[in-house]
Structure formats: C-alpha cells, structure tokens
Design a protein around this motif. Sequence first.
Motif, PDB file in Angstrom:
ATOM      1  N   THR A 151       0.750  -1.270   0.237  1.00 47.81           N
ATOM      2  CA  THR A 151      -0.050   0.112  -0.062  1.00 47.81           C
ATOM      3  C   THR A 151       0.761   1.408  -0.044  1.00 47.81           C
ATOM      4  O   THR A 151       0.540   2.190  -0.881  1.00 47.81           O
ATOM      5  N   SER A 152       1.942   1.307   0.770  1.00 50.28           N
ATOM      6  CA  SER A 152       2.786   2.367   0.930  1.00 50.28           C
ATOM      7  C   SER A 152       3.282   2.860  -0.406  1.00 50.28           C
ATOM      8  O   SER A 152       3.517   4.082  -0.681  1.00 50.28           O
ATOM      9  N   TRP A 153       3.604   1.876  -1.038  1.00 53.48           N
ATOM     10  CA  TRP A 153       4.130   2.165  -2.677  1.00 53.48           C
ATOM     11  C   TRP A 153       3.305   3.084  -3.366  1.00 53.48           C
ATOM     12  O   TRP A 153       3.735   3.778  -4.278  1.00 53.48           O
ATOM     13  N   VAL A 154       2.105   2.785  -3.243  1.00 52.70           N
ATOM     14  CA  VAL A 154       1.086   3.368  -4.182  1.00 52.70           C
ATOM     15  C   VAL A 154       0.685   4.932  -3.579  1.00 52.70           C
ATOM     16  O   VAL A 154       0.786   5.693  -4.156  1.00 52.70           O
ATOM     17  N   MET A 155       0.728   4.786  -1.897  1.00 53.13           N
ATOM     18  CA  MET A 155       0.343   6.036  -1.302  1.00 53.13           C
ATOM     19  C   MET A 155       1.269   7.067  -1.122  1.00 53.13           C
ATOM     20  O   MET A 155       0.859   8.249  -1.334  1.00 53.13           O
ATOM     21  N   VAL A 156       2.546   6.620  -1.030  1.00 54.08           N
ATOM     22  CA  VAL A 156       3.445   7.571  -0.817  1.00 54.08           C
ATOM     23  C   VAL A 156       3.774   8.699  -2.047  1.00 54.08           C
ATOM     24  O   VAL A 156       3.717   9.818  -1.856  1.00 54.08           O
ATOM     25  N   PRO A 157       3.995   8.340  -3.122  1.00 54.04           N
ATOM     26  CA  PRO A 157       3.856   9.367  -4.337  1.00 54.04           C
ATOM     27  C   PRO A 157       2.659  10.277  -4.324  1.00 54.04           C
ATOM     28  O   PRO A 157       2.773  11.457  -4.343  1.00 54.04           O
ATOM     29  N   ALA A 158       1.186   9.735  -4.092  1.00 53.42           N
ATOM     30  CA  ALA A 158       0.379  10.500  -4.083  1.00 53.42           C
ATOM     31  C   ALA A 158       0.011  11.218  -2.916  1.00 53.42           C
ATOM     32  O   ALA A 158      -0.423  12.405  -2.923  1.00 53.42           O
ATOM     33  N   LEU A 159       0.748  10.806  -1.602  1.00 51.17           N
ATOM     34  CA  LEU A 159       0.663  11.769  -0.423  1.00 51.17           C
ATOM     35  C   LEU A 159       1.688  12.962  -0.619  1.00 51.17           C
ATOM     36  O   LEU A 159       1.420  14.066  -0.216  1.00 51.17           O
ATOM     37  N   ILE A 160       2.595  12.982  -1.696  1.00 52.62           N
ATOM     38  CA  ILE A 160       3.575  14.194  -1.878  1.00 52.62           C
ATOM     39  C   ILE A 160       2.683  15.139  -2.598  1.00 52.62           C
ATOM     40  O   ILE A 160       2.705  16.273  -2.134  1.00 52.62           O
ATOM     41  N   GLY A 161       1.743  14.688  -3.381  1.00 50.41           N
ATOM     42  CA  GLY A 161       0.638  15.740  -4.245  1.00 50.41           C
ATOM     43  C   GLY A 161      -0.069  16.319  -2.977  1.00 50.41           C
ATOM     44  O   GLY A 161      -0.423  17.325  -2.960  1.00 50.41           O
ATOM     45  N   LEU A 162      -0.638  15.280  -2.020  1.00 51.02           N
ATOM     46  CA  LEU A 162      -1.497  15.898  -1.050  1.00 51.02           C
ATOM     47  C   LEU A 162      -0.709  16.907  -0.034  1.00 51.02           C
ATOM     48  O   LEU A 162      -1.541  18.034   0.280  1.00 51.02           O
TER      49      LEU A 162
END
Lengths: 345, 268
Positions: free
Chosen positions: A136-147
Amino acid sequence: MKAMILKEFRELRRDRRTMAMLIILPIVLLTIFGYAANFTVDSIPTRVIGPGAEQVAANAPDLFDIGEVDTDATTDDALTWMQDNDTEVVIDTTTQPPTAYIDGASLFTAQSASAAFGRMGDQVQVDILYNPDLDTSWVMVPALIGLILTFIGTIITSIGLVKERQTGTLEQLAVMPLKPADVIVGKIAPYFLLASFDMLVVTLLGVWIFDVPFNGNPWLFALGAGIFLFVVLGLGVLISTASQTQAQAIQLAIMMLLPQILLSGFIFPLDAMPTAIAAIGRCLPLTYFVEIAQGIFLRGAGIEALWLPYVVLTGMALFVFTAAVLRFRRDLAPSAHHRAKAKAA
Amino acid sequence: MTAWGVTGLTVERGGHVSLADVSVSVDPGEIVAVVGGDGAGKTTLLRTLAGAIRPTEGEVSAPSLERIGFMPTAAGVWRDLSVDENIAFVAAAHGLSGSVLEERRAALLRGAGLEGATTRLARNLSGGMRQKLAFSLAMLHRPELLILDEPSTGVDPVSRVDLWRMVSLAASQGAAVVMATTYLDEAERAHRVLVLNGGAVLLDGTPAEVLDGVPGHVVAADAPGEPARTWRRGRRYRVWSPDDPPAGVARVADIEDAVVAAAIAKGD
C-alpha cells in the motif's frame, strides 16, 4: 438565554461560509463520499494478445472488460502498454499457460484482478508489475506528496496572503512604488521555494523510509511537481482574494482540499466510482499529479506515457494562476490607476 | 511650488456616498488637519488622495507613488519584522541604500526614540512606538506629500508629543502634510483645518478662520440650555446660539467648540 440564542442565529445567518459548511457541506460530503467510498472494482480494462487471444477473451470472467484482442502483438508490446498505462491488465497467450500482467500501481484494481485469476487456478500465471507485493505504501507515498503540496499550496499560502490584508499592510503595499507583479511574485516565490523543498524532503523520506522505488526520471517528476505547485499556489492566492480573515481562508481551503482527498483516486480508485463522480475527480489537479507521481515512481513512465496529465495540469496552472493574479492585482489596482495618472500629469 | 489635494471629490462605495463634493489643497511645508466624527469621511479622503480608492467624481492631484508617504489607520508596519527589517524593506521598495539610507534611518530612529529597539519585532512594540515606526517608514524617502491617517489615535500623551514634533519637522523640511486626527488640540496647531461631517465639508480654513466661520456663537454655562443645542464639556456646559455674538466676543473658544457648534448649526 433566548436573546443569546437569537443573537447567535442572526450572526450565523449573515456568515454565509459557516452556514454553507453547516448545511451544504455535510449533504455534499455524504453524497459524494457515499458514491466514491468504494474499494470494489467492477470492471478492469484488459487486453488479450497472442495466438490464443480470441479464445481466452471469450472465456474471461466478466470482471475483465476486454478492450482489445490482438493476435499479432508480442510480449514487448504488452509491457509497453502497461508502462504507458494504456490498460490495467494484459493477458499474454504467447506463453503456456497464458501470463496475466497486472498493473500493481493501481492497488485495488490489481487486488481484484489477482483474486479473479487466483480463482482460475493454474489456467493463468500472474505477473504483478511495478508493485509485486501490492504494498500500500508504494502507491500511497507518491500520491501523498501531492496531498502535502496541496496542503501547503492552498492553506499555508492563503493564510500568509490574508495576513497581509488582515493587518492592513496590503493597503500599505498598494500605495508603495511597487509594481503589482513585484508584489505578487514577491509574495508567492517564498511559498513556491519552501513547497519545493518540502517536496524534495518528502520524496526522499518516502523512498528512504518506505522503500518506495523511484524508477523514472527525477527531472520529469520535478517538472510535474513544479507545474502542480503553480496550480495549488494559484488556488491559495484565489482563496486569499476571497477571504478577509485567516479563519475564512482556512474554511475555504478545507472546502477545496476535501474533494481532492476523496476524489483524486489515491484513496478510492476512480474506476470504481460512478461516471459522474469520477468526472468530478477528473476536474481536480491532484488526480493528474497522482497519475504523474505513481507513473514515474512505480512504472518508470516517460513523457510519452504521461503527456496527457502534464498537458491538463499545465492548462489548469495557466487558468488558475492567471485568475489568481488578476484577482490579487485588483486589490492593488487603484494605485496602478493613480500611478498612470501621475505619470500622464 | 505645487499644491496637492482634491477638487470636487465624490466617492460612492456600495451605493453609499462616503464623500460629496469635497475640495482641499495643501502646499509644501503646510499641515492640513482633517477632523470630523466617526463616518465623516476622513479615511476615505486620505485613501483617495493616496491612490488606494478611485474617486467617483472629481480630480485628485497627487505626486507619483514614489513621492507619497502614507501611514494608514492600522499603523502599516509588518508586525513579524523587526524595526530594522521594516526600515530595510521600505527602503528597498523606494530604492534607498548606502549612506543616504543610513543617515535617514539614524535621524528617524533618533527622532522616534527607537534607537534602542531596532532588533525588536514590531508586534512587540508599544502602540506609541509602533505608530512612530509607521511614521518613520512613511517619511523614510522624504515624500513630497505625507498622508497620515490618525497617527496619534490610541497613543499615550508623551508619544503624541513626539509624533507631533516629527510631523512638524517633516513639514519644516518641505513636505505637504495631510493628517486626519481625532484630537482637536492637534488640529489647532495645523496650518489649516478641514472639518468633515457625513462626507461633506462643514468648515475649512486656518484655525482662526474656522473659529470665525462658525454660524452663531457658543457660550459657556453652568446649567444646560435647550437640549438640542447644549453639550457638556468638563464640569460646565456649552450652549450654541444661532445669533451673532456681542461685539468683541469670539464666536467660539476653540476648535472643539467650533466643530460641535457647526454640526449643531447644520442640523438645526
């Protein structure tokens, strides 16, 4: 007490933003959240290739939305489609048994596809690309940068700008011999630089702490983040022009932030949302940054695969930033008029 | 010598007339005090003169922004910057540097009594010190037109004296000064006084002309007269009469009486 209650209602009636948050926001949130909060993917875009493509396509479970059946395509073609994010799944019948390539960057889609192939037993061998452990973190971390960039861009920037208005120094700036462009760029540049620094730190920490792979071109990622920053900083400036106090700015920023969290596809997959709700998601800048970040981090995608989100984000940046600058400039406009008159005199 | 000011100025905002046909001019070296009650239009007049508000009608004659010094009601200092940093920012905006800046900075800090507070954040200054810093910022580039919006409101009596000394010095150096004030003793020290009431000019002229321009006259009394024409001042009462005063008797004692009497006369 009656007088106090009456006074409170009268004040609330005139505070339209708070009224909107009290009445409209819960209804909107419930409706959108109800439709958007869906982890179950009902339809997965799929292509089938190789000599047995037609037969496999005919027998594939309903979950797989077979878009293209190409008996001449090769495994290399399949891998290129996957990297370009043209499809979520490719069933390759050039091998025996057929191989199903699944895009691990689309977490919930990949989980659904993997489970469906698992139920087929040995008929298909599964190869999950880009995120083999479906971490999950592999997918979430790039998106969290945007957030995080959205948070800094909208909330922090708008608060910083409104402070100038609230303390009366915006009026002082308006009658100083500064060009409106100097004031605007001077106000925004520090936030742009700080947000860029934050982006770098969060990216490095994400890679270091969560072992998220960075497979793409860092300069391409920096370009995408820079364009995205212009959009969110522009939103911050827009919010500041519509707010008199920092509390109002925070209210508005939260109203802009919530839909981005829910509908940008980084928590709930856009493919699992009803068309109308997904269409709202497609209007949000974070949606395109998530595509860019996940594409570059995980799939190592290049500009040929990501040109569309880049073009859309650039369009949004131009539109939002221009609108923001024009509205901010309006606050400084009387002095510009005065300056022109004085020069003419 | 150029006189700055406004002619036939009308400002409408949100359907409300803030100023109606107001004219005022100020010569270099002159101080014009703008007085009037709440909502009289003082701030609107000053902000229009500074270029922050567009006039609905009338003419504004003002130098370019490079030659205007403006001190808004809310002090106009950056509270999260130190005294020195505030000065450095305004100096940079006006293109001041080197020995010229150092000389002016030292003179203004000395005049404002802020020499020992240069590293303090503006938010940590007392109200009076903050007002004096704001004045110093408005004066830093030696403007031709100095616009001050209630610089002494909320300031202690000692700081008021300091501020007035700085204003007088600016005028003596050639600046044309327009200042709004709620302290009528300050207005008496100005070269000319403009009295506004409900956005219109009530009285205009030198302090002596303003005193003489009041219709009727005012007498001091120990007992109140007709309620609509009486107001209390200190332990005694003032009563306005529409009749001219007896020969050799002044119409009013000071600007404060003049402003109140003129307002009563207008509504009478």
